[in-house]
Design an enzyme around this catalytic site. Sequence first.
Site, PDB file in Angstrom:
ATOM      1  N   PRO A   1     -17.959  24.149  29.069  1.00  0.00           N
ATOM      2  CA  PRO A   1     -18.543  24.822  30.237  1.00  0.00           C
ATOM      3  C   PRO A   1     -17.868  26.152  30.562  1.00  0.00           C
ATOM      4  O   PRO A   1     -18.410  26.938  31.339  1.00  0.00           O
ATOM      5  CB  PRO A   1     -18.342  23.810  31.360  1.00  0.00           C
ATOM      6  CG  PRO A   1     -17.108  23.057  30.951  1.00  0.00           C
ATOM      7  CD  PRO A   1     -17.206  22.941  29.457  1.00  0.00           C
ATOM      8  N   LEU A   2     -16.705  26.383  29.958  1.00  0.00           N
ATOM      9  CA  LEU A   2     -15.996  27.646  30.150  1.00  0.00           C
ATOM     10  C   LEU A   2     -16.082  28.536  28.907  1.00  0.00           C
ATOM     11  O   LEU A   2     -15.276  29.446  28.722  1.00  0.00           O
ATOM     12  CB  LEU A   2     -14.528  27.384  30.509  1.00  0.00           C
ATOM     13  CG  LEU A   2     -14.311  26.541  31.766  1.00  0.00           C
ATOM     14  CD1 LEU A   2     -12.826  26.288  32.007  1.00  0.00           C
ATOM     15  CD2 LEU A   2     -14.941  27.210  32.984  1.00  0.00           C
ATOM     16  N   GLY A   3     -17.086  28.259  28.063  1.00  0.00           N
ATOM     17  CA  GLY A   3     -17.261  29.078  26.873  1.00  0.00           C
ATOM     18  C   GLY A   3     -16.049  29.057  25.966  1.00  0.00           C
ATOM     19  O   GLY A   3     -15.624  30.089  25.456  1.00  0.00           O
ATOM     20  N   ARG A   4     -15.487  27.847  25.767  1.00  0.00           N
ATOM     21  CA  ARG A   4     -14.273  27.691  24.953  1.00  0.00           C
ATOM     22  C   ARG A   4     -13.152  28.593  25.463  1.00  0.00           C
ATOM     23  O   ARG A   4     -12.399  29.184  24.704  1.00  0.00           O
ATOM     24  CB  ARG A   4     -14.575  27.967  23.478  1.00  0.00           C
ATOM     25  CG  ARG A   4     -15.603  26.999  22.917  1.00  0.00           C
ATOM     26  CD  ARG A   4     -15.853  27.190  21.433  1.00  0.00           C
ATOM     27  NE  ARG A   4     -16.724  26.113  20.974  1.00  0.00           N
ATOM     28  CZ  ARG A   4     -18.058  26.153  20.998  1.00  0.00           C
ATOM     29  NH1 ARG A   4     -18.666  27.239  21.447  1.00  0.00           N
ATOM     30  NH2 ARG A   4     -18.793  25.141  20.580  1.00  0.00           N
TER      31      ARG A   4
ATOM     32  N   PHE B   1     -13.408  31.416  26.966  1.00  0.00           N
ATOM     33  CA  PHE B   1     -13.712  32.843  27.024  1.00  0.00           C
ATOM     34  C   PHE B   1     -14.116  33.296  28.419  1.00  0.00           C
ATOM     35  O   PHE B   1     -13.749  34.390  28.863  1.00  0.00           O
ATOM     36  CB  PHE B   1     -14.820  33.195  26.028  1.00  0.00           C
ATOM     37  CG  PHE B   1     -15.144  34.660  25.994  1.00  0.00           C
ATOM     38  CD1 PHE B   1     -14.312  35.545  25.319  1.00  0.00           C
ATOM     39  CD2 PHE B   1     -16.243  35.171  26.671  1.00  0.00           C
ATOM     40  CE1 PHE B   1     -14.585  36.906  25.318  1.00  0.00           C
ATOM     41  CE2 PHE B   1     -16.522  36.519  26.662  1.00  0.00           C
ATOM     42  CZ  PHE B   1     -15.698  37.396  25.981  1.00  0.00           C
TER      43      PHE B   1
ATOM     44  N   TYR C   1     -12.215  13.684  16.496  1.00  0.00           N
ATOM     45  CA  TYR C   1     -11.204  14.589  17.042  1.00  0.00           C
ATOM     46  C   TYR C   1      -9.818  14.158  16.569  1.00  0.00           C
ATOM     47  O   TYR C   1      -9.295  13.116  16.976  1.00  0.00           O
ATOM     48  CB  TYR C   1     -11.232  14.584  18.565  1.00  0.00           C
ATOM     49  CG  TYR C   1     -12.540  15.012  19.195  1.00  0.00           C
ATOM     50  CD1 TYR C   1     -13.492  15.734  18.484  1.00  0.00           C
ATOM     51  CD2 TYR C   1     -12.833  14.690  20.518  1.00  0.00           C
ATOM     52  CE1 TYR C   1     -14.690  16.120  19.059  1.00  0.00           C
ATOM     53  CE2 TYR C   1     -14.015  15.086  21.113  1.00  0.00           C
ATOM     54  CZ  TYR C   1     -14.949  15.791  20.383  1.00  0.00           C
ATOM     55  OH  TYR C   1     -16.132  16.160  20.971  1.00  0.00           O
TER      56      TYR C   1
ATOM     57  N   HIS D   1     -22.957  11.473  17.791  1.00  0.00           N
ATOM     58  CA  HIS D   1     -22.357  12.798  17.888  1.00  0.00           C
ATOM     59  C   HIS D   1     -23.279  13.920  17.399  1.00  0.00           C
ATOM     60  O   HIS D   1     -23.321  14.998  17.985  1.00  0.00           O
ATOM     61  CB  HIS D   1     -21.048  12.816  17.089  1.00  0.00           C
ATOM     62  CG  HIS D   1     -20.043  13.790  17.575  1.00  0.00           C
ATOM     63  ND1 HIS D   1     -18.708  13.683  17.296  1.00  0.00           N
ATOM     64  CD2 HIS D   1     -20.154  14.912  18.327  1.00  0.00           C
ATOM     65  CE1 HIS D   1     -18.047  14.685  17.851  1.00  0.00           C
ATOM     66  NE2 HIS D   1     -18.904  15.454  18.476  1.00  0.00           N
TER      67      HIS D   1
END
Length: 328
Positions: free
Chosen positions: A204-207, A209, A56, A124
């Site tokens: 968990p938030l769909g990136r 979306f 990252y 990873h």
Amino acid sequence: MQQRRIGNSGLSSSALGLGCMGMSEFYGATDEAQSMATLEAALAAGVTVFDTADAYGFGHNEQLLGRFLSRHRGQAMVATKCGLAREAGGYARRVDNSPAYIRAACVASLVRLGVETIDLFYLHRLNLETPLEESMGMLAQLRQEGKIRAVGLCEVSAATLRRAAAICPVAAVQSEYSLWTREPEQGVLAACREAGASFFAYSPLGRGFLTGAIADAASLQAGDFRQFNPRFSSDNLVRNQAIAGLVRQFAHRQGCSPAQLALAWLLAQGDDIIPIPGTKRVAYLHDNLGALQVHLDGATLAAMAAAFPLGMAAGERYTQEGMKGVDA
């Protein structure tokens, strides 16, 4: 803050962790002061697990987290990863699971993070050219040497997890899991429970979306990798808006935000599941933490399971390049 056990490691985690990737790249412009404020706010609210990786920001994310950790010795746990090698400035990657690479990556991460031991160290992605016995053997050796406390695997199949756990105890598996990505339910979650491994759910938030905040890809900042993600392409995004609409409807009935609903649903899937929503903003952090106060009864969970079936989302999770090393 609610606590959850991290598999067979003897370690425990806050029920929600914090994904730090976006503080360095992939999600548009970054702001180190804002990111540091978010890290501080998370710790103050009881978050104890901070998730990063050497890939990252080409090491920047670990360095950022290292500056934060230096002020909070013994108060926060760090989870990082190795195995994705990237050239600076590009998205292309190769997967390296060789023992020499794993050791060198671990040592480099220890330096960037400024710690003597990494709490949770993940492989990873998986490279099928390297025997699993060699990769897991090196991870076991690093644990014996005290360089890491627990071993984790990312995006592995149930079969691979079972093989790996027979070589070295696996404390955690990290894969994408959300209302629009339910593939872990097809065997990986069961394998985690057999192996005594916790499941860390990333995106968990769909990136973002599932929060309903993304109307079209054009609204995303320059440099945001979602502009090239198949689920955010124009045709797929239009079709997927129905999913965001359903999340809003259920959230309205529960009197919570869409983000809180999506996270509460994941938390309700088992005490061995730890969502790690990523954010670089304090306001979003506090909204996410509100999920811990949302209770979903059995009828609501059943209705949501029916409303968000496996395979509902239009488009693949990643581009072909992004799928490298995903062990389906």
